[in-house]
Design a protein around this motif. Structure first.
Motif, PDB file in Angstrom:
ATOM      1  N   PRO A 222      -5.237   6.197   3.003  1.00  0.00           N
ATOM      2  CA  PRO A 222      -4.747   6.450   1.641  1.00  0.00           C
ATOM      3  C   PRO A 222      -5.042   7.871   1.147  1.00  0.00           C
ATOM      4  N   GLU A 223      -6.047   8.491   1.732  1.00  0.00           N
ATOM      5  CA  GLU A 223      -6.435   9.848   1.297  1.00  0.00           C
ATOM      6  C   GLU A 223      -5.413  10.891   1.738  1.00  0.00           C
TER       7      GLU A 223
ATOM      8  N   LEU B  12       0.824  -1.216   0.000  1.00  0.00           N
ATOM      9  CA  LEU B  12       0.000   0.000   0.000  1.00  0.00           C
ATOM     10  C   LEU B  12       0.859   1.268   0.000  1.00  0.00           C
TER      11      LEU B  12
ATOM     12  N   LEU C  29       1.033   4.029  -3.053  1.00  0.00           N
ATOM     13  CA  LEU C  29       0.624   5.430  -2.861  1.00  0.00           C
ATOM     14  C   LEU C  29       1.763   6.389  -3.201  1.00  0.00           C
TER      15      LEU C  29
END
Ligand code: MN
Length: 130
Positions: free
Chosen positions: A109-110, A17, A21
């Motif tokens: 993730p934002e 992840l 990103l």
């Protein structure tokens, strides 16, 4: 400034992840699974920032941070602890070990890349707060 981030994280899903990103935002990510490899890799990949999991096998993140800070080229490199520990005192422990700051898991993730970039703008290992 180099855009290479060294990620020291033993959890494969988190590595995936974080790498996804950051690469999506134009960073190069070098990831390793344990502290020993992280310390070796830090010597050769000249990271502009290090993301450091605290719960690691063999050497915990605090030990890794202390060892990284002893390498002269890494004296001022931002080291950001990324950990699910949310207990009072862990943040202080991370800072005492030489980390620049602290991000909590689970990763959002934002906001993750923006959070990392706040630390990227700094270079002092201490005396700063997020
Ligand atoms: Mn871990």
């Amino acid at each position: 400034m180099s855009r290479t981030i060294l990620l020291i994280e033993d959890n494969e899903q988190n590595r995936y992840l974080v790498t996804f990103l950051l690469e999506r935002s134009g960073y190069q990510v070098v990831s390793v699974e344990d502290g020993r490899r992280g310390i070796e890799m830090a010597r050769t990949c000249a990271p502009s920032l290090i993301l450091l999991d605290i719960q690691l096998p063999t050497m915990d993140g605090y030990e890794v941070a202390r060892a990284l800070r002893q390498q002269t080229p890494l004296r001022t490199t931002p080291i950001v602890a990324v950990t699910s520990y949310a207990m009072p005192g862990d943040r202080e422990k991370a800072l005492e070990a030489g980390c620049t700051g602290y991000l909590e898991k689970p990763i959002d993730p934002e906001t993750f890349v923006a959070d990392v970039e706040r630390f990227h703008a700094r270079s002092a290992p201490e005396g700063s707060s997020p």
